[in-house]
Design a protein around this motif. Structure first.
Motif, PDB file in Angstrom:
ATOM      1  N   ALA A  75      -4.619 -18.142  36.469  1.00  0.00           N
ATOM      2  CA  ALA A  75      -3.311 -18.134  35.827  1.00  0.00           C
ATOM      3  C   ALA A  75      -2.769 -19.549  35.616  1.00  0.00           C
ATOM      4  CB  ALA A  75      -2.328 -17.315  36.659  1.00  0.00           C
ATOM      5  N   ALA A  76      -2.885 -20.401  36.629  1.00  0.00           N
ATOM      6  CA  ALA A  76      -2.331 -21.754  36.517  1.00  0.00           C
ATOM      7  C   ALA A  76      -2.969 -22.517  35.363  1.00  0.00           C
ATOM      8  CB  ALA A  76      -2.536 -22.510  37.826  1.00  0.00           C
ATOM      9  N   GLU A  77      -4.277 -22.341  35.175  1.00  0.00           N
ATOM     10  CA  GLU A  77      -4.950 -23.045  34.082  1.00  0.00           C
ATOM     11  C   GLU A  77      -4.560 -22.473  32.728  1.00  0.00           C
ATOM     12  OE1 GLU A  77      -8.874 -24.559  34.321  1.00  0.00           O
ATOM     13  OE2 GLU A  77      -9.092 -23.987  36.439  1.00  0.00           O
ATOM     14  N   MET A  78      -4.358 -21.165  32.648  1.00  0.00           N
ATOM     15  CA  MET A  78      -3.940 -20.565  31.379  1.00  0.00           C
ATOM     16  C   MET A  78      -2.549 -21.050  30.980  1.00  0.00           C
ATOM     17  SD  MET A  78      -4.780 -18.684  28.828  1.00  0.00           S
ATOM     18  CE  MET A  78      -6.156 -17.626  29.318  1.00  0.00           C
ATOM     19  N   PHE A  79      -1.613 -21.036  31.924  1.00  0.00           N
ATOM     20  CA  PHE A  79      -0.266 -21.492  31.595  1.00  0.00           C
ATOM     21  C   PHE A  79      -0.254 -22.975  31.242  1.00  0.00           C
ATOM     22  CE2 PHE A  79       0.964 -17.685  34.140  1.00  0.00           C
ATOM     23  CZ  PHE A  79       1.677 -17.034  33.151  1.00  0.00           C
ATOM     24  N   ALA A  80      -1.074 -23.771  31.919  1.00  0.00           N
ATOM     25  CA  ALA A  80      -1.153 -25.196  31.604  1.00  0.00           C
ATOM     26  C   ALA A  80      -1.702 -25.405  30.198  1.00  0.00           C
ATOM     27  CB  ALA A  80      -2.017 -25.918  32.634  1.00  0.00           C
ATOM     28  N   ALA A  81      -2.695 -24.611  29.815  1.00  0.00           N
ATOM     29  CA  ALA A  81      -3.256 -24.719  28.470  1.00  0.00           C
ATOM     30  C   ALA A  81      -2.224 -24.327  27.418  1.00  0.00           C
ATOM     31  CB  ALA A  81      -4.497 -23.832  28.358  1.00  0.00           C
ATOM     32  N   VAL A  82      -1.483 -23.257  27.680  1.00  0.00           N
ATOM     33  CA  VAL A  82      -0.429 -22.835  26.751  1.00  0.00           C
ATOM     34  C   VAL A  82       0.616 -23.943  26.608  1.00  0.00           C
ATOM     35  CG1 VAL A  82       1.470 -21.203  26.410  1.00  0.00           C
ATOM     36  CG2 VAL A  82      -0.780 -20.376  27.159  1.00  0.00           C
ATOM     37  N   ALA A  83       0.968 -24.576  27.712  1.00  0.00           N
ATOM     38  CA  ALA A  83       1.964 -25.651  27.665  1.00  0.00           C
ATOM     39  C   ALA A  83       1.482 -26.810  26.805  1.00  0.00           C
ATOM     40  CB  ALA A  83       2.292 -26.129  29.080  1.00  0.00           C
ATOM     41  N   ARG A  84       0.213 -27.184  26.923  1.00  0.00           N
ATOM     42  CA  ARG A  84      -0.325 -28.272  26.110  1.00  0.00           C
ATOM     43  C   ARG A  84      -0.277 -27.922  24.631  1.00  0.00           C
ATOM     44  NH1 ARG A  84      -3.885 -28.563  30.605  1.00  0.00           N
ATOM     45  NH2 ARG A  84      -5.453 -27.248  29.571  1.00  0.00           N
ATOM     46  N   ILE A  85      -0.602 -26.674  24.319  1.00  0.00           N
ATOM     47  CA  ILE A  85      -0.566 -26.222  22.929  1.00  0.00           C
ATOM     48  C   ILE A  85       0.867 -26.216  22.399  1.00  0.00           C
ATOM     49  CG2 ILE A  85      -0.896 -24.180  21.472  1.00  0.00           C
ATOM     50  CD1 ILE A  85      -3.388 -23.576  23.251  1.00  0.00           C
ATOM     51  N   ALA A  86       1.782 -25.651  23.168  1.00  0.00           N
ATOM     52  CA  ALA A  86       3.167 -25.504  22.707  1.00  0.00           C
ATOM     53  C   ALA A  86       3.847 -26.847  22.480  1.00  0.00           C
ATOM     54  CB  ALA A  86       3.961 -24.670  23.707  1.00  0.00           C
ATOM     55  N   ARG A  87       3.574 -27.822  23.347  1.00  0.00           N
ATOM     56  CA  ARG A  87       4.257 -29.098  23.177  1.00  0.00           C
ATOM     57  C   ARG A  87       3.607 -29.980  22.108  1.00  0.00           C
ATOM     58  NH1 ARG A  87       2.469 -30.258  28.803  1.00  0.00           N
ATOM     59  NH2 ARG A  87       0.603 -31.557  28.731  1.00  0.00           N
ATOM     60  N   ALA A  88       2.429 -29.564  21.613  1.00  0.00           N
ATOM     61  CA  ALA A  88       1.738 -30.354  20.600  1.00  0.00           C
ATOM     62  C   ALA A  88       2.231 -30.060  19.191  1.00  0.00           C
ATOM     63  CB  ALA A  88       0.234 -30.092  20.682  1.00  0.00           C
ATOM     64  N   VAL A  89       2.964 -28.962  19.002  1.00  0.00           N
ATOM     65  CA  VAL A  89       3.377 -28.559  17.662  1.00  0.00           C
ATOM     66  C   VAL A  89       4.861 -28.222  17.633  1.00  0.00           C
ATOM     67  CG1 VAL A  89       1.078 -27.707  17.059  1.00  0.00           C
ATOM     68  CG2 VAL A  89       2.709 -26.143  18.117  1.00  0.00           C
ATOM     69  N   ASP A  90       5.391 -28.144  16.417  1.00  0.00           N
ATOM     70  CA  ASP A  90       6.817 -27.819  16.285  1.00  0.00           C
ATOM     71  C   ASP A  90       7.033 -26.446  15.658  1.00  0.00           C
ATOM     72  OD1 ASP A  90       6.034 -28.366  13.730  1.00  0.00           O
ATOM     73  OD2 ASP A  90       7.385 -30.062  13.412  1.00  0.00           O
ATOM     74  N   VAL A  91       6.050 -25.559  15.825  1.00  0.00           N
ATOM     75  CA  VAL A  91       6.193 -24.171  15.382  1.00  0.00           C
ATOM     76  C   VAL A  91       6.131 -23.273  16.612  1.00  0.00           C
ATOM     77  CG1 VAL A  91       5.174 -24.630  13.123  1.00  0.00           C
ATOM     78  CG2 VAL A  91       3.706 -23.867  15.007  1.00  0.00           C
ATOM     79  N   PRO A  92       6.691 -22.062  16.533  1.00  0.00           N
ATOM     80  CA  PRO A  92       6.661 -21.157  17.688  1.00  0.00           C
ATOM     81  C   PRO A  92       5.235 -20.794  18.096  1.00  0.00           C
ATOM     82  CG  PRO A  92       8.267 -20.419  16.064  1.00  0.00           C
ATOM     83  CD  PRO A  92       7.471 -21.496  15.405  1.00  0.00           C
ATOM     84  N   VAL A  93       5.020 -20.700  19.395  1.00  0.00           N
ATOM     85  CA  VAL A  93       3.708 -20.345  19.944  1.00  0.00           C
ATOM     86  C   VAL A  93       3.860 -19.131  20.855  1.00  0.00           C
ATOM     87  CG1 VAL A  93       1.816 -21.074  21.452  1.00  0.00           C
ATOM     88  CG2 VAL A  93       2.827 -22.702  19.823  1.00  0.00           C
ATOM     89  N   SER A  94       3.065 -18.097  20.562  1.00  0.00           N
ATOM     90  CA  SER A  94       2.997 -16.929  21.435  1.00  0.00           C
ATOM     91  C   SER A  94       1.720 -17.046  22.252  1.00  0.00           C
ATOM     92  CB  SER A  94       2.979 -15.641  20.603  1.00  0.00           C
ATOM     93  OG  SER A  94       2.950 -14.502  21.437  1.00  0.00           O
ATOM     94  N   ALA A  95       1.755 -16.543  23.476  1.00  0.00           N
ATOM     95  CA  ALA A  95       0.622 -16.716  24.389  1.00  0.00           C
ATOM     96  C   ALA A  95       0.035 -15.380  24.814  1.00  0.00           C
ATOM     97  CB  ALA A  95       1.074 -17.494  25.627  1.00  0.00           C
ATOM     98  N   ASP A  96      -1.281 -15.291  24.720  1.00  0.00           N
ATOM     99  CA  ASP A  96      -1.995 -14.135  25.266  1.00  0.00           C
ATOM    100  C   ASP A  96      -2.185 -14.391  26.757  1.00  0.00           C
ATOM    101  OD1 ASP A  96      -3.757 -12.180  26.063  1.00  0.00           O
ATOM    102  OD2 ASP A  96      -5.147 -12.452  24.396  1.00  0.00           O
ATOM    103  N   VAL A  97      -1.474 -13.639  27.570  1.00  0.00           N
ATOM    104  CA  VAL A  97      -1.592 -13.804  29.020  1.00  0.00           C
ATOM    105  C   VAL A  97      -2.192 -12.552  29.660  1.00  0.00           C
ATOM    106  CG1 VAL A  97       0.127 -15.610  29.320  1.00  0.00           C
ATOM    107  CG2 VAL A  97       0.875 -13.216  29.255  1.00  0.00           C
ATOM    108  N   GLU A  98      -3.083 -11.916  28.897  1.00  0.00           N
ATOM    109  CA  GLU A  98      -3.897 -10.817  29.403  1.00  0.00           C
ATOM    110  C   GLU A  98      -3.023  -9.738  30.061  1.00  0.00           C
ATOM    111  OE1 GLU A  98      -8.012 -12.801  30.312  1.00  0.00           O
ATOM    112  OE2 GLU A  98      -6.453 -14.073  31.193  1.00  0.00           O
ATOM    113  N   GLY A  99      -3.299  -9.411  31.307  1.00  0.00           N
ATOM    114  CA  GLY A  99      -2.522  -8.372  31.975  1.00  0.00           C
ATOM    115  C   GLY A  99      -1.377  -8.900  32.812  1.00  0.00           C
ATOM    116  N   GLY A 100      -1.092 -10.199  32.689  1.00  0.00           N
ATOM    117  CA  GLY A 100       0.019 -10.785  33.433  1.00  0.00           C
ATOM    118  C   GLY A 100      -0.367 -11.402  34.759  1.00  0.00           C
ATOM    119  N   TYR A 101      -1.677 -11.394  35.089  1.00  0.00           N
ATOM    120  CA  TYR A 101      -2.188 -12.087  36.281  1.00  0.00           C
ATOM    121  C   TYR A 101      -1.578 -11.599  37.593  1.00  0.00           C
ATOM    122  CZ  TYR A 101      -3.662 -15.002  32.442  1.00  0.00           C
ATOM    123  OH  TYR A 101      -4.194 -15.432  31.244  1.00  0.00           O
ATOM    124  N   GLY A 102      -1.108 -10.377  37.604  1.00  0.00           N
ATOM    125  CA  GLY A 102      -0.554  -9.814  38.833  1.00  0.00           C
ATOM    126  C   GLY A 102       0.811 -10.360  39.198  1.00  0.00           C
TER     127      GLY A 102
END
Length: 250
Positions: A75-102
């Motif tokens: 989970a920590a690596e997925m959220f970190a990857a999403v953060a890198r993607i989101a801060r790299a662009v100025d358009v909305p980003v939705s994230a696939d977080v599978e089943g929510g990681y418990g």
């Protein structure tokens, strides 16, 4: 392009979820919202620079970019990857977080917002087995309550991926999730010929999965799709192209 500031405990793009939600409404047949799936910051910038108004990360594509098999990203690596993607662009980003990681709904929402996401995909299966639809709907309702209007919730319906492929069951599960507050439903793997039936039975936006060499996004829109995503298809195509280049370099 001006990069967005890193997320720091509060939603980084005022109105981002509202902007993203609005993109799903008022669409005409044949003009679905097409959301490329970036797997890292560089690919996100390519798609944003191409003019796409929003992006949606694929969990399998991100997993591959981090060296994991699909479904095995911590989970920590997925959220970190999403953060890198989101801060790299100025358009909305939705994230696939599978089943929510418990994670508990409130923590899941907090971590998504901290990462800069304006939406999320949430699966209704685990380990290739469908979850109890009523219990999953209750969990989605808790996510909706915790998120208020700050996240666009795309509820994945896995009947065609892991169930018996019954459109009626897919529509029934979708109804429960929409009633729980989902903004959109995603019957992943639904055959194209079933899309009109799903469209007639599902309230609100409908997400369709597109294969790069299959039915076009416009055609999927004509069949009833409100939005179109590609799963890890773009990441895999890019990896194939890189493989071809590597072979030539040898």
């Amino acid at each position: 392009m001006t990069a967005r500031p890193a997320a720091g405990g509060e939603h980084p793009v005022p109105g981002g979820a509202e902007r993203f939600r609005a993109l799903h409404h008022g669409r005409v047949p044949g003009d679905p919202l097409v959301l490329p799936g970036p797997w890292d910051a560089a690919s996100a910038r390519v798609f944003a620079d191409a003019g796409f108004p929003a992006l949606a990360t694929p969990s399998a594509g991100v997993a591959a970019s981090l060296g994991y098999a699909d479904g095995e990203t911590p989970a920590a690596e997925m959220f970190a990857a999403v953060a890198r993607i989101a801060r790299a662009v100025d358009v909305p980003v939705s994230a696939d977080v599978e089943g929510g990681y418990g994670l508990a709904p409130r923590e899941l929402v907090e971590r998504l917002l901290e990462a800069g996401a304006v939406g999320c995909n949430l699966e209704d299966s685990e380990g290739g087995v469908l979850k109890d639809a009523a219990r999953h709907a209750d969990w989605l309702a808790e996510v909706r309550s915790a998120a208020a209007d700050l996240l666009f919730v795309n509820a994945r319906v896995d009947v065609f991926a892991y169930g018996d492929g019954d459109p009626g069951q897919a529509i029934g599960r979708a109804a429960l999730y929409v009633a729980a507050g989902a903004d959109c439903v995603y019957p992943i793997g639904a055959p194209t010929e079933v899309l009109p039936l799903l469209r007639s039975g599902v309230q609100g936006p409908l997400n369709a999965f597109a294969r790069l060499d299959g039915t076009s996004p416009a055609e999927l829109g004509e069949l009833g799709a409100t939005r179109v995503t590609f799963g890890p298809g773009l990441q895999r195509r890019a990896a194939e192209a890189l493989g071809d280049l590597a072979a030539k370099l040898r």
